[in-house]
Design an enzyme around this catalytic site. Structure first.
Site, PDB file in Angstrom:
ATOM      1  N   SER A 174      11.237  13.344  22.957  1.00  0.00           N
ATOM      2  CA  SER A 174      12.095  12.431  23.541  1.00  0.00           C
ATOM      3  C   SER A 174      13.455  12.900  22.900  1.00  0.00           C
ATOM      4  CB  SER A 174      12.055  10.899  23.301  1.00  0.00           C
ATOM      5  OG  SER A 174      11.987  10.764  21.741  1.00  0.00           O
ATOM      6  N   LYS A 218      15.243   1.496  21.874  1.00  0.00           N
ATOM      7  CA  LYS A 218      16.227   2.502  21.447  1.00  0.00           C
ATOM      8  C   LYS A 218      17.744   1.982  21.949  1.00  0.00           C
ATOM      9  CE  LYS A 218      13.143   6.535  21.986  1.00  0.00           C
ATOM     10  NZ  LYS A 218      12.732   7.661  22.574  1.00  0.00           N
TER      11      LYS A 218
END
Length: 586
Positions: free
Chosen positions: A442, A485
């Site tokens: 990611s 996030k």
């Protein structure tokens, strides 16, 4: 193109940061009836169960993929009972008892006794072998035969957890023999001693449902390689795809039933928008609503502690969420204190070459909440042999998936530069102040942008953070933990003071996973924080640098700047043979 023009690209409005409920507005204003049938919510498993229960079914074992909680066993039990009524499955009628003739015990199935079957279905999340198969013991010189759970369900269905079976392998093979032969044989509890008397086998016909996760079911298959040839497979679905109004009403009815069954609560109309947001957050998907009975059981039991008159309303749900966050926030606050006190260095205001704010999700052992936090990723470029050094990988602090993502990113960039000779630069990429293992791909988009910045010497806006993985064509792929996030970077920025220009860049394919908290949504609504979506790496680097990625009519695009840097590097390389350079030095 100026900075403001770039930052208007693909910016999400606040309405898209949470599940959309306007489509189902009419259903949110009325309370549905409790669900009357679970069959429609589990169509695939119902199909497998129907074949398993059929009078002429060749399968006596049903492998059920599901968590092994008591609540899930209850769900399977409800489905079995519901289908049994539909197909008119007759109750068990097996009867009989043992008759002693000296030292020989023979089974007589014409009389009633201890070994009469009493249940159509019994289940145990955990059971010992003696409790399942029964025991033979002596008391005052008299031999006693104690029936087990398997005798109670002779002619019916026995449901066990895969974990219990794997912990006692002999149980598994003994069950298989009973199913294969149709007979139950008595065994001594002590491997060093035989039975005190001769006990004849007794007829036994059972159907076995094994409930377990994929790993446990795979271990069972390793023990019996042809398991899938002698059994039928089904899985409990833990989410419902939101296709139309009918599926939404089904989900509502299911929750009404769960709330009343486990906590005695009724659901108020104003609770539904909050429930939808919490559901989307739990499943990380706006279009797949969770059905997990274990999750909803715990959820509504907790809500009941904050409700008045056993009513689940918006106030009770909000109070429960606030209380849960407060209980679990100590670790979060200590982590964000480190950023605020500059113990972990993150720049959220300047422009820096070769530095970018990546995003990570951390899970701490024993802590119930995944925590999102920014990570400072830096890249340094120098003359070399074209290698991009992953420092994490070299010191064994990165996993294979992270290494794969880095190699894919390199391949894309070299393809874009279209060089006719070896890449003359080397680079090193590192997660600064990272002291534990990094894995996953990611961060590959962030690493790619940092590398482009370092080569082109164009600074990156540190007010932005980014997450996403890339393929070899530069397409941006979805990642997990997107809500955590975004909220992690927002918290760091908010504690320092929002500038109105800060935000996060995410993959466009992650938009359906957004279900953010009120603080982020309100900041976006007020224009103090922003979220952009990108489909290609070129869009991301343009947002971060405010410089076009590729533009034929300009010499100030990133591709051109990188190619110029590379040409300059080639020109500075001294191609004089080594022996002449030595003579020159002497």
């Amino acid at each position: 193109m100026n900075t403001d023009t770039f930052l208007k690209m693909t910016k999400l409005p606040w309405q898209q940061l949470m599940p959309e409920t306007e489509t189902f507005e009419q259903y949110l204003r009325k309370s549905p009836e409790p669900i009357t049938s679970l069959v429609d919510l589990q169509p695939r498993y119902t199909n497998a169960l129907s074949l398993f229960l059929h009078a002429n079914s060749p399968f006596d074992i049903l492998l059920t993929h599901c968590d092994e909680s008591y609540t899930s066993f209850q769900l399977v039990e409800s489905l079995v009972k519901e289908l049994s009524k539909e197909i008119s499955l007759p109750p068990v009628t097996f009867k009989g008892d043992y008759v002693s003739q000296g030292n020989v015990y023979r089974f007589d199935k014409t009389i009633d006794g201890l070994f009469n079957a009493t249940e159509n279905l019994v289940f145990d999340t955990w059971i010992e072998m003696n409790s399942l198969f029964g025991t033979v013991y002596q008391h005052n010189g008299i031999v006693h035969l104690q029936p087990g759970r398997i005798h109670q369900v002779n002619g019916g269905i026995l449901m066990l957890s895969a974990n219990a079976i794997l912990s006692q392998p002999l149980m598994w093979f003994r069950l298989l023999k009973i199913i294969e032969t149709g007979q139950y044989e008595w065994l001594s509890n002590d491997d060093n001693r035989s039975l005190p008397v001769c006990i004849h086998p007794m007829p036994m016909k059972i159907k076995l449902i094994i409930v377990g996760d994929r790993d446990n079911l795979a271990e069972l298959e390793e023990m019996v390689p042809d398991l899938h040839q002698i059994s039928i497979y089904g899985e409990i679905e833990h989410s419902l795809t939101l296709i139309d109004e009918t599926t939404f009403v089904q989900w509502q009815s299911y929750l009404v039933d769960i709330a009343y069954k486990f906590s005695g609560m009724t659901i108020a109309d104003d609770a539904w928008p909050v429930l939808i947001r919490h559901a989307a957050r739990y499943n990380e998907d706006k279009l797949n609503l969770p059905l997990s009975p274990l999750f909803w059981q715990g959820y509504f039991k907790e809500v009941s502690l904050f409700s008045d008159d056993n009513i689940c309303n918006q106030i009770a749900l909000d109070t429960r969420a606030e209380a849960k966050l407060y209980r679990e926030s100590y670790l979060l606050e200590r982590i964000y204190d480190e950023f605020e006190l500059d113990q972990i260095l993150i720049d959220t205001e300047n422009h820096v070459v070769g530095q970018i704010n990546g995003l990570a999700v951390l899970s701490y052992p024993g802590h119930p909440r995944a925590i999102g936090e920014p990570s400072r990723i830096t890249c340094i470029v120098h003359l070399g042999d074209g290698e991009v050094n992953d420092i994490e990988r070299k010191v064994e602090l990165a996993g294979n998936i992270h290494a794969k993502g880095l190699l894919i990113m390199q391949a894309f960039l070299l393809s874009e530069l279209n060089l006719n000779q070896q890449f003359p630069l080397s680079a090193s990429i590192v997660f600064e102040q990272s002291y534990s293992e990094v894995d996953g791909d990611s961060a590959s988009l962030a690493e790619l942008c940092a590398l482009i910045s370092a080569i082109s010497e164009v600074p990156i806006n540190q007010q932005l953070a980014i997450t996403g993985s890339v393929d070899q064509f530069g397409n941006v792929q979805p990642i997990g933990g997107v809500n955590e996030k975004i909220e992690g970077f927002f918290t760091v920025c908010e504690r320092r003071g929002l500038t109105g220009s800060q935000g996060v860049i995410i993959p466009a394919s992650n938009q359906r996973h957004l279900s953010l908290n009120d603080e982020v949504i309100n900041a976006v609504k007020e224009g103090q924080f922003h979220i952009w979506t990108v489909e290609h790496a070129s869009e991301a680097i343009e947002l971060l640098t405010s410089v076009k990625y590729r533009e034929e009519s300009s010499e100030i695009d990133l591709i051109t700047l990188m190619q110029k840097r590379i040409l300059q590097s080639i020109d500075t390389v001294d191609e004089t043979p080594w022996y002449k350079r030595l003579l020159r030095l002497s």
